[in-house]
Write an enzyme that holds these catalytic residues in place. Structure first.
Site, mmCIF file in Angstrom:
data_model
loop_
_atom_site.group_PDB
_atom_site.id
_atom_site.type_symbol
_atom_site.label_atom_id
_atom_site.label_comp_id
_atom_site.label_asym_id
_atom_site.label_seq_id
_atom_site.Cartn_x
_atom_site.Cartn_y
_atom_site.Cartn_z
ATOM 1 N N VAL A 181 16.963 88.056 54.854
ATOM 2 C CA VAL A 181 18.578 88.522 54.922
ATOM 3 C C VAL A 181 18.807 89.299 56.384
ATOM 4 C CG1 VAL A 181 17.961 90.871 53.801
ATOM 5 C CG2 VAL A 181 20.087 89.792 53.727
ATOM 6 N N THR A 214 25.696 84.202 50.789
ATOM 7 C CA THR A 214 25.771 82.681 50.587
ATOM 8 C C THR A 214 25.426 82.536 49.213
ATOM 9 O OG1 THR A 214 25.171 82.284 52.861
ATOM 10 C CG2 THR A 214 25.569 80.607 51.313
ATOM 11 N N HIS A 231 18.357 84.903 50.395
ATOM 12 C CA HIS A 231 17.786 85.910 49.583
ATOM 13 C C HIS A 231 16.530 85.664 48.657
ATOM 14 C CE1 HIS A 231 21.233 87.656 51.353
ATOM 15 N NE2 HIS A 231 21.277 88.657 50.639
HETATM 16 P P1 GDP Z 1 21.987 86.200 57.122
HETATM 17 O O1 GDP Z 1 21.913 87.167 56.080
HETATM 18 O O2 GDP Z 1 20.414 85.719 57.639
HETATM 19 O O3 GDP Z 1 23.009 85.016 56.852
HETATM 20 O O4 GDP Z 1 22.520 86.871 58.473
HETATM 21 P P2 GDP Z 1 24.043 86.877 59.191
HETATM 22 O O5 GDP Z 1 24.221 85.671 59.559
HETATM 23 O O6 GDP Z 1 24.991 87.258 58.069
HETATM 24 O O7 GDP Z 1 24.017 88.095 60.340
HETATM 25 C C1 GDP Z 1 23.632 89.339 59.908
HETATM 26 C C2 GDP Z 1 24.069 90.435 61.090
HETATM 27 O O8 GDP Z 1 23.346 90.035 62.119
HETATM 28 C C3 GDP Z 1 25.538 89.973 61.346
HETATM 29 O O9 GDP Z 1 26.382 91.210 61.608
HETATM 30 C C4 GDP Z 1 25.803 89.084 62.466
HETATM 31 O O10 GDP Z 1 26.647 89.337 63.235
HETATM 32 C C5 GDP Z 1 24.325 89.515 63.215
HETATM 33 N N1 GDP Z 1 23.725 88.543 64.091
HETATM 34 C C6 GDP Z 1 23.605 87.174 63.575
HETATM 35 N N2 GDP Z 1 22.877 86.584 64.779
HETATM 36 C C7 GDP Z 1 22.844 87.505 65.765
HETATM 37 C C8 GDP Z 1 22.510 87.213 67.183
HETATM 38 O O11 GDP Z 1 22.037 86.366 67.532
HETATM 39 N N3 GDP Z 1 22.749 88.566 67.954
HETATM 40 C C9 GDP Z 1 23.123 89.698 67.280
HETATM 41 N N4 GDP Z 1 23.246 90.641 68.108
HETATM 42 N N5 GDP Z 1 23.523 89.797 66.291
HETATM 43 C C10 GDP Z 1 23.554 88.793 65.244
#
Ligand code: GDP
Length: 789
Positions: free
Chosen positions: A207, A232, A275
């Site tokens: 996550v 998601t 998750h």
């Molecule tokens: P998931 O839970 O794996 O789907 O993660 P998300 O895509 O929701 O990302 C979690 C957080 O990490 C969010 O605030 C995104 O903006 C940030 N984030 C995702 N990818 C990057 C990245 O390549 N660089 C930075 N700095 N932040 C990222």
């Protein structure tokens, strides 16, 4: 053919000539006979014979004439056909030349065209790369057939956004475009071994590693903002067409150009949640998935769900590429999404590179601990042994082109066989959705095969299999997640691999997560209905239900599985499940738990409606219904309810709860030997609380009374645990003669709490939190001493 005819006619003509000769000879013989007989008497029989022979000769001449005419006609016809064939052949060549010209023109525009010379140069460069130790992937059979060419299925692409394509060599070009298209649509003539479908891609990882952001970047959408609770929850899918891939991989063309061209017609991205509780939904995603992207946060390395995802992928033998995400967080990172990430890394300052190396080395070790070899994609010595890693930043876009290029390359090499197109229908219902103006529709992942408007389909339903006819086939606009878009294109026919929305009658009660079948005959319908029933029963039976537990109602099979997984983690047992709105019969089923415990007489309704009569009936029966569209909220609502019930019951039953203890009397600290007994004790095992009843098992279990106070170093305590030495006051609670230290018991007797069957049950039901493992062991010991069954 015409030669053959001529030969036949000649032989016939020879036969006729022979026949005429024979007739002549016979006639001559007859004439001789007549002349010899004329000398005597003319005979009418002989005259008749002559007439017959003359007639036969005329007939034979007529026949020969006709044969000659027929011969001439056949000859002329064969000449005409030859002429026509020649014209057709010329036209075909003309058309092929035109198509080839167009294709080369297009490839030149896209910057994909390589001349023979360039190709040779390219391969020489590859050899050089290899001599420098830079990995060049092994050439597959498909590659060996020469540079692969993408066929212009323009019309077909209009049918599907990610359609299938046939790889062909530049030199082959053995058929024209139209006939290829026909081949694709004609089920009997598909040359499956050469046709690749779009690979299905899933994204997994811990996550917050950036899965959704990577998906958003790939699709250039913003799904993340729309997700309930920011996670998601259900499967979604996006068709990414070839045009987008071509545009996005411009900077990494050298990866793909090793193979010459794009052979896959696009990508189908399934958005699978990472998750832990979505284990099952994710597994479902994985089973559809041809290639996974494992997202690792470069700053955090491998985390619990990353490791879990790796296990899942290895178990399912799903190949994967690692996205080493969030490289923009490295010290002093200078972003450049227009270049291949290999060059972008090279251009960083040395301290940024050092930071990268440090993080990278640590992550390599972490992967090694999981038994996996990983390497940067441009340094991978052997893709069969090492998993490729692509540094990315989903936020700034760095490395995203390289990641897509790696997906294409892996799909077209190692996965080529796996993703070759087959005619057999392979489709899964992903979601059931009511759409204004369309009624209830199903979103289907079509992996292989064709679906057309008017086809009879069989899908799983809440009340048994549903047989219906496709009314409309709708595909979302390219690069749009099916869940988010309201703009669809109507299609008459779609082919794998794509996501398609199907509008048809009677889909209201259909179930997501099960396959979709197509049938042509009644027998086939019956067969597939049975098949669906069997699959659904197997799925529902696979849920481990308990005798005592809550009742779960969810909108889809996937969300039901996910919810059950979460409940398992929360240690909430489940006694029944159902899919779809909560009906009266569900309340009835849940009410059977009232006999066991009121807390189990509960329905947790996830993302489903509650029918009015069900609501009323639940009130009458005393069944509690919790409803929410967010899985965690729903779970928290139930946990809060459970805690509230426990609190109420603790108040109600506290006086009946007896906790286990074993106390050694400290003889030098006897302050009062008779009611109230005040003495020092050491807690040998368990714990004491104010109110704990104390007895002496070694003296026929005589009751001393209940603990009225506990003191340690002149301080009052409510509770004292094993190992402590405290002073206790025991007050008699019976009218019997008060027991006296020194007379009824002494320093050698061990004092114990007086437990009973009832007290054990109460502690089990409402005071579990206060018990430790050793306390439960002591309860078992005391049970034996007090003969409790
Ligand atoms: P998931 O839970 O794996 O789907 O993660 P998300 O895509 O929701 O990302 C979690 C957080 O990490 C969010 O605030 C995104 O903006 C940030 N984030 C995702 N990818 C990057 C990245 O390549 N660089 C930075 N700095 N932040 C990222």
């Amino acid at each position: 053919m015409s030669n053959k005819n001529t030969k036949m006619s000649l032989s016939k003509a020879t036969n006729v000539a022979e026949e005429i000769n024979n007739i002549d000879t016979t006639e001559k013989k007859a004439n001789d006979k007549i002349s010899s007989k004329k000398k005597n008497v003319p005979n009418s029989k002989i005259l008749n014979l002559i007439k017959e022979q003359q007639k036969a000769r005329k007939d034979a001449e007529l026949k020969a004439d006709e044969e000659a005419k027929e011969n001439q006609r056949l000859q002329e016809e064969s000449d005409r056909k030859k002429q026509e064939e020649l014209v057709l052949l010329k036209k075909k060549h003309e058309k092929k030349r035109e198509a080839k010209k167009k294709r080369i023109q297009r490839q030149k525009q896209e910057g994909l065209y390589l001349t023979k010379e360039q190709r040779e140069k390219h391969y020489r460069a590859q050899i050089q790369f290899e001599s420098l130790g830079i990995h060049v992937p092994p050439r597959t059979n498909i590659q060996q057939s020469g540079i692969q060419k993408r066929i212009l299925y323009n019309d077909f692409q209009k049918t599907n956004s990610t359609c299938i394509t046939t790889p062909l060599t530049e030199d082959e070009d053995s058929s024209d475009e139209n006939s290829d298209e026909e081949n694709i649509c004609n089920e009997d003539s598909v040359q499956t071994k050469d046709i690749l479908r779009a690979p299905v891609i899933c994204v997994l990882g811990h996550v917050d590693a950036g899965k959704t952001t990577i998906l958003d970047n790939l699709r250039r959408t913003h799904v993340q903002d729309n997700e309930a609770g920011g996670i998601t929850q259900q499967m979604g899918a996006t068709n990414v067409p070839l045009d987008t891939i071509v545009e996005r991989t411009k900077m990494s063309r050298k990866l793909i150009s090793r193979q010459g061209d794009f052979m896959i017609p696009g990508l189908l991205i399934i958005d699978t949640p990472g998750h832990a509780i979505f284990q099952n939904l994710r597994s479902r995603g994985s089973s559809l998935c041809d290639l996974a992207i494992l997202v690792v946060d470069i700053m955090n390395g491998l985390q619990a769900q990353t490791i879990e995802s790796i296990r899942l992928l290895i178990d399912r033998q799903t190949p994967f590429i690692i996205a080493l995400n969030k490289i923009d967080l490295l010290y002093g990172w200078k972003s450049n999404k227009e270049k291949d990430v290999e060059s972008v890394l090279e251009e960083q300052d040395s301290f940024t590179q050092d930071h990268f190396e440090k993080r990278y080395d640590e992550i390599i070790v972490q992967f090694a601990k999981q038994g996996l070899n990983v390497a940067l994609y441009y340094k991978n010595p052997n893709p069969n042994e090492y998993y490729s890693m692509v540094p990315t930043s989903a936020r700034s876009g760095d490395g995203m082109g390289s990641l897509i290029a790696m997906i294409v390359e892996t799909s077209q090499t190692n996965l080529a066989k796996h993703i070759s197109y087959t005619n057999e229908l392979q489709a899964t219902v992903m979601e059931v959705k009511a759409i204004h103006g369309l009624g209830t529709t199903i979103d289907v992942a079509l992996i292989n095969g064709c679906l057309s408007v008017g086809d009879k389909i069989i899908v799983g339903g809440q009340e048994g299999p549903i047989v219906t006819q496709i009314r409309r086939l709708l595909i979302p606009e390219s690069n749009q997640e099916l869940r988010d878009t309201n703009q669809y294109e109507n299609k008459d026919k779609v082919m794998g691999t794509c996501v398609v929305k199907i509008a048809a009658r009677d889909l209201e009660k259909s179930l997501a997560g099960l396959p979709l079948f197509m049938a042509r005959t009644h027998d086939e319908i019956d067969y597939f209905k049975n098949e669906i029933e069997l699959i659904l029963t197997t799925v529902l039976n696979s849920f481990k239900l308990k005798d005592n537990g809550v009742y779960i109602q969810a909108s889809t099979l996937g969300s039901l599985e996910a919810f059950l997984e979460l409940l398992k983690i929360q240690k909430i047992p489940c006694s029944g499940v159902n899919i779809g709105p909560v009906h009266r019969k569900d309340v009835l089923r849940a009410s059977t738990q009232l006999e066991n415990d009121i807390k189990w007489a509960t329905i947790l309704a996830f993302d489903v409606k509650i029918e009015k009569d069900a609501q009323d009936y639940a009130k009458t029966m005393g069944v509690k219904i919790f409803q929410n569209d967010e899985i965690y909220n729903l779970c928290s609502m139930y946990v809060a309810y459970q805690n509230q019930l426990i609190k109420e019951n603790q108040e109600k039953y506290r006086h009946l709860a007896v906790f286990p203890c074993k106390l050694k009397i400290l003889p030098q600290n006897i302050f009062n030997s008779r009611d109230p007994i005040i003495c020092g004790v050491r807690i040998e095992d368990g714990f004491i609380k104010i109110g704990t009843p104390i007895c002496v098992p070694s003296k026929d279990g005589i009751d001393l009374g209940r603990i009225a106070s506990i003191e340690m170093n002149h301080k009052s305590l409510d509770i004292a645990r094993k190992g402590s030495e405290v002073c206790i006051k025991i007050v008699s609670t019976t009218n019997d003669t008060a027991k006296m230290y020194g007379r009824h018991f002494d320093k050698d007797d061990i004092l114990m709490s007086k437990i009973s069957r009832e007290s054990i049950d109460i502690v089990k039901a409402y005071f579990r939190d206060e018990m430790q493992e050793s306390d439960w062991r002591l309860i078992i010991e005391l049970k034996k001493i007090f003969n409790i069954v």
